[in-house]
Design a protein around this motif. Structure first.
Motif, short mmCIF file in Angstrom:
data_model
loop_
_atom_site.label_atom_id
_atom_site.label_comp_id
_atom_site.label_asym_id
_atom_site.label_seq_id
_atom_site.Cartn_x
_atom_site.Cartn_y
_atom_site.Cartn_z
N VAL A 269 0.86 -1.18 0.00
CA VAL A 269 0.00 0.00 0.00
C VAL A 269 0.89 1.23 0.00
O VAL A 269 1.76 1.37 0.87
CB VAL A 269 -0.93 0.02 1.24
CG1 VAL A 269 -1.91 1.18 1.15
CG2 VAL A 269 -1.67 -1.31 1.38
N HIS A 298 -4.90 6.00 -1.26
CA HIS A 298 -3.77 5.10 -1.47
C HIS A 298 -3.88 4.36 -2.80
O HIS A 298 -4.88 4.45 -3.49
CB HIS A 298 -3.68 4.08 -0.33
CG HIS A 298 -3.56 4.68 1.03
ND1 HIS A 298 -4.65 5.13 1.76
CD2 HIS A 298 -2.47 4.93 1.80
CE1 HIS A 298 -4.22 5.62 2.92
NE2 HIS A 298 -2.91 5.52 2.96
N LEU A 300 -3.26 0.24 -3.94
CA LEU A 300 -2.91 -1.14 -3.62
C LEU A 300 -2.18 -1.73 -4.81
O LEU A 300 -2.66 -1.62 -5.95
CB LEU A 300 -4.16 -1.98 -3.35
CG LEU A 300 -5.14 -1.50 -2.27
CD1 LEU A 300 -6.30 -2.49 -2.16
CD2 LEU A 300 -4.45 -1.34 -0.93
#
Length: 574
Positions: A269, A298, A300
């Motif tokens: 992340v 964020h 992933l």
């Protein structure tokens, strides 16, 4: 709530400590048509499916809801674009249909469309080849509410994703899938099962089976918080334990018709600001695919796909796993990511049906249902997106062992908690913001986590204004959400709150350590923790984070597993 849990409706979805105590009494005293072992998405789905068919149901989970695979996925509801190349058309069609149900009817508050770019690296043949595959992808699941594929030149693709190296593509195709917070979705499925009458209880391990002749007629249980034991009677037991399937089968004395192979998938992340793009990416690798997925503030990045034969509860990411992901994604990024950019890491295990291939990425994501011994049925394989179909299949199998007629599955028409009224409340965001004195952006964030239950979450803040403050060290979350996690969502430990009810453990560089004390203080005030218990919870969590960080510096699975498992379980009777 009185001496018994109401059979359905009202506060049956409020998984507080009173509910928990009463649930234990019911498990010990009553006989259920169906007992489900395993509180991941398949088990929660099976409990909901059975309850909405009119069956009496109990669901037990040894740790926390979604504590295993169901909180550690790529967080996508997707058809599985690469399965088209493997000619698994039935699986793709089924998954796309489920994606549509989730985004429009069953869980629109939790499951959201998300755009992806498929970069093209060859001129000529690749664009029509990909276009043909995506044309199937757009249509084979039936009507789709997400936009169809759109073809982009290299210049247009780079405008959409400026962080890509110009020489890493010749063009691209934009397509849509959907994503969800997997742990929150699984918990909501379990709570919806409770809403329709199922008795659901975490920290409740299956440690044996009650038998009459050659038939399983119940499950021996242990409360993993207190060590108390009881036996729950069952018409049929459903083994929905994912990577623990073989363990439960062996516990019954039967081997089962299939075995499960655990494949480790690691994700990293990174902050949203480290990559500039308005869509996710799907990138080919030598053995599989790599996703770069927008996730709130964020990205992933994952996943790996390697065999795992060590501790099933706490799969560990290694330095080699992390380096592999960085190496693959940096092949296409203008500004390379480094280990210092990583804010969170998590590893999960896919429960794949064991096959002849030595490459776990080649094993089918199809699922299988089979009787282990009379009275016990197992399900394994599959993928998160198709959990509802898997649940219906195993309850269909259970129905054949019950002495009365069982209604067909109706969960394709049963919205999850928070779905009813969601669209109306989304139109009332400004009003809600004024009611609670919060910014509309904050209301939108909470609404997309709880749907139309938002007032249940925020109303206590009208009496205790500090609950509408943000969590110290984790400003994406409100203190009201921490309180709700223990008053309604069954959280019993600090790690339940920081890793699954919220995703603080992977979304901040401190991984939850900096907010452990204030979160433990609030959760403990509801759960009745004394100072010693609160200190123990904080220490257990910070030790866990330290162990995870240590494991991520190890180069191989064995060393990483040794580092991670050095910390004892927070549930003392596992």
């Amino acid at each position: 709530m009185g001496a018994s849990i109401p059979k359905g409706g009202g506060d049956t979805s409020r998984l507080d400590t009173v509910y928990r105590d009463t649930a234990w009494s019911r498990l010990a005293a009553e006989s259920f048509d169906v007992v489900v072992v395993g509180g991941g998405v398949t088990g929660a789905g099976a409990a909901l499916d059975a309850a909405t068919r009119g069956l009496s149901v109990a669901l037990v989970e040894a740790r926390d809801f979604a504590a295993g695979t169901s909180s550690r996925s790529s967080k996508l509801f997707h058809g599985g674009l690469r399965y088209l190349e493997q000619l698994e058309f039935g699986l793709v069609r089924e998954a796309l249909h489920e994606r549509e149900l989730m985004t429009t009817r069953l869980a629109p508050h939790l499951v959201k469309p998300v755009p992806f770019l498929y970069p093209l690296t060859h001129r000529g043949w690749e664009r029509p080849y990909v276009a043909a595959g995506l044309a199937l992808y757009d249509t084979m699941g039936g009507h789709s509410s997400v936009p169809a594929q759109k073809h982009l030149s290299r210049r247009a693709a780079l405008r959409m994703f400026p962080s890509m190296k110009p020489d890493s593509l010749v063009g691209a195709v934009r397509y849509y899938d959907a994503q969800a917070d997997d742990a929150r979705h699984t918990l909501t499925v379990a709570r919806t099962a409770a809403r329709y009458g199922a008795v659901v209880r975490a920290s409740t391990a299956a440690v044996g089976f009650a038998r009459e002749s050659d038939r399983v007629v119940g499950v021996e249980l242990r409360d993993t918080e207190t060590g108390a034991q009881a036996t729950v009677r069952a018409g049929v037991v459903l083994n929905c334990t994912g990577v623990w399937t073989d363990d439960i089968q062996e516990l019954s004395g039967g081997r089962g018709r299939f075995q499960v192979r655990a494949s480790k998938g690691v994700h990293i992340v990174v902050p949203r600001g480290k990559i500039t793009g308005d869509a996710g990416l799907i990138l080919r690798t030598p053995t599989s695919v790599l996703f770069v997925i927008p996730w709130k503030n964020h990205w992933l990045i994952g996943t790996t796909d390697t065999d795992w034969t060590l501790d099933l509860a706490h799969p560990a990411a290694t330095r080699a796993d992390i380096d592999y992901l960085l190496e693959r994604v940096n092949e296409v990024l203008v500004t390379p990511l480094t280990a210092a950019d990583i804010q969170g890491v998590y590893a999960g295990l896919r429960p794949l049906l064991a096959g002849e291939s030595e490459e776990s990425s080649a094993l089918s994501r199809e699922h299988a249902v089979a009787q282990v011994v009379p009275g016990l049925i197992s399900i394994a394989g599959g993928k998160y997106t198709t959990y509802r179909v898997m649940a219906a299949d195993i309850v269909d199998a259970a129905a054949e062992e019950l002495p009365r007629r069982v209604q067909p599955s109706c969960t394709d028409r049963v919205p999850l908690l928070g779905a009813d009224g969601y669209f109306a409340m989304r139109n009332q965001i400004d009003t809600l913001a004024a009611d609670y004195g919060l910014h509309p952006h904050r209301i939108r964030h909470v609404l997309d986590r709880y749907g139309s239950l938002i007032r249940d979450v925020l109303d206590p803040g009208l009496d205790e204004a500090n609950l509408l403050d943000t969590v110290p060290g984790a400003p994406d979350y409100l203190l009201a959400e921490i309180r709700y996690a223990v008053t309604h969502e069954g959280a019993l430990h600090l790690e339940d709150v920081l890793t699954r009810r919220t995703r603080i453990s992977i979304e901040y560089p401190h991984r939850g350590v900096d907010c452990a004390e204030p979160v433990a203080a609030l959760a403990g005030s509801v759960l009745g923790w004394d100072r010693r218990t609160r200190s123990r919870e904080v220490k257990a969590y910070t030790d866990r984070v330290a162990a995870e960080r240590a494991s991520q510096d190890r180069l191989d699975d064995a060393a990483a597993d040794e580092a991670r498992t050095a910390v004892p379980e927070v549930r003392g009777y596992l």
